[in-house]
Design an enzyme around this catalytic site. Sequence first.
Site, PDB file in Angstrom:
ATOM      1  N   CYS A   1       6.503  -6.264   6.706  1.00 12.18           N
ATOM      2  CA  CYS A   1       7.781  -5.887   7.570  1.00 12.18           C
ATOM      3  C   CYS A   1       8.115  -6.825   8.495  1.00 12.18           C
ATOM      4  CB  CYS A   1       7.360  -4.287   8.074  1.00 12.18           C
ATOM      5  SG  CYS A   1       8.570  -3.748   9.218  1.00 12.18           S
TER       6      CYS A   1
ATOM      7  N   CYS B   1      -0.829   6.499   9.833  1.00  8.01           N
ATOM      8  CA  CYS B   1       0.666   6.044  10.336  1.00  8.01           C
ATOM      9  C   CYS B   1       0.345   4.561  10.938  1.00  8.01           C
ATOM     10  CB  CYS B   1       1.247   7.029  11.471  1.00  8.01           C
ATOM     11  SG  CYS B   1       2.893   6.189  11.928  1.00  8.01           S
TER      12      CYS B   1
ATOM     13  N   CYS C   1       7.015  -4.317  15.349  1.00  9.65           N
ATOM     14  CA  CYS C   1       6.648  -3.468  16.485  1.00  9.65           C
ATOM     15  C   CYS C   1       5.290  -3.960  16.858  1.00  9.65           C
ATOM     16  CB  CYS C   1       6.752  -1.972  16.269  1.00  9.65           C
ATOM     17  SG  CYS C   1       8.538  -1.744  15.595  1.00  9.65           S
TER      18      CYS C   1
ATOM     19  N   GLU D   1       0.887  -1.166   0.063  1.00 12.99           N
ATOM     20  CA  GLU D   1       0.072  -0.028   0.094  1.00 12.99           C
ATOM     21  C   GLU D   1       0.921   1.373  -0.083  1.00 12.99           C
ATOM     22  OE1 GLU D   1      -4.117  -1.455   2.187  1.00 12.99           O
ATOM     23  OE2 GLU D   1      -2.424  -0.747   3.338  1.00 12.99           O
TER      24      GLU D   1
ATOM     25  N   CYS E   1       1.888  -1.795  15.451  1.00 11.27           N
ATOM     26  CA  CYS E   1       2.024  -1.450  14.054  1.00 11.27           C
ATOM     27  C   CYS E   1       1.230  -2.656  13.433  1.00 11.27           C
ATOM     28  CB  CYS E   1       3.335  -1.467  13.515  1.00 11.27           C
ATOM     29  SG  CYS E   1       3.409  -1.132  11.758  1.00 11.27           S
TER      30      CYS E   1
ATOM     31  N   CYS F   1       3.916   8.725   0.621  1.00 13.20           N
ATOM     32  CA  CYS F   1       4.392   7.948   1.593  1.00 13.20           C
ATOM     33  C   CYS F   1       4.510   6.526   1.026  1.00 13.20           C
ATOM     34  CB  CYS F   1       3.497   7.694   2.794  1.00 13.20           C
ATOM     35  SG  CYS F   1       3.699   6.563   3.982  1.00 13.20           S
TER      36      CYS F   1
END
Length: 329
Positions: free
Chosen positions: A101, A324, A105, A81, A108, A94
């Site tokens: 990933c 975010c 974290c 995305e 996230c 962005c």
Amino acid sequence: MFKQFVKKYNLPKYRTSQLYTQYYRNLIGSWDDLTTWSKDLREKLKKDIPFSKLIYISTNISKDGNTQKVLFKTVKGNLIESVLIKEKDRNTVCVSCMSGCPVGCIFCATGQMGLNELLDSQQILDQILYFSRELKLKNERVTNIVYMGMGEPMLNLKNVSLSIKDITDKEKMGFSKRRVTVSTSGYIQPLRQFLNMNLGVKIAISLHAPNQKLRDILMPTVSKSNSLKDLFNILDEYSNRKNKRITYEYVLLRGMNDSVENAKELANLLKDRLALVNLINYNEVDCLPFKKSKNTILFKKILEERGITCTIRKSLGEDIKGACGQLAS
């Protein structure tokens, strides 16, 4: 990629300039639009080089129209995305550097995917070029680029650095280095390599905790093998050498890292450093239990009272899961 093509067919140098001008600046929509080249040469180009290495899937636009999230698929079938954020006279793309990933974290959504694929430099550029072409239709342009989408840039250092060189190359995209920001969670060895490249772009550190113990909880994969002490040694050396301020991103999680004590500790950590703290209100997602902080204003006040420059990032695109920490295919 393009240089290899020119070399393969023994083309004169001016052909490269024509290609760069049409592709990067005039933002043509296909190789057929490269009319400064003959049809025969365009056919060879189409055969050898795909116009884009990403496949467009869908678009989501926020209710206020200021955020546009696009879903792409790679040739391997993995999803990524990318987001366009519109604010007054600024259009920020962005970009993602990975599908998924590996950092994981705990707050996230992207980290819950794990790592599917590293994007190559062209796939990173394709995201920017897609939005550039869309904006051109409205007589607008991309003004800023942030590596804050899916993935950890330092774990895809080669392709991220190559894409930055193309973005800032005056013969290609020609972006000012001051308008490009790379965000990293702080993998020390590749970060040192990146800083030594002297690419001139802005650095943002995903900090999210004022001490090692709390960071180990929130960001266990990166934190436990990359200590805050070692991270700040590198950042201090870079900041002193370049006399550049470093942005520290801090997502406020209710009851986790948003207390008065946390704010005071963060202020002590950044005291006498060239630092800007970018406070981020947590953007809630269905798959995670964390909630927005109720202490954002107080947290900011405590930092500022102790001499720390601080801003609160305006959250855009939350209604389309484009804010975010929300990107997840």
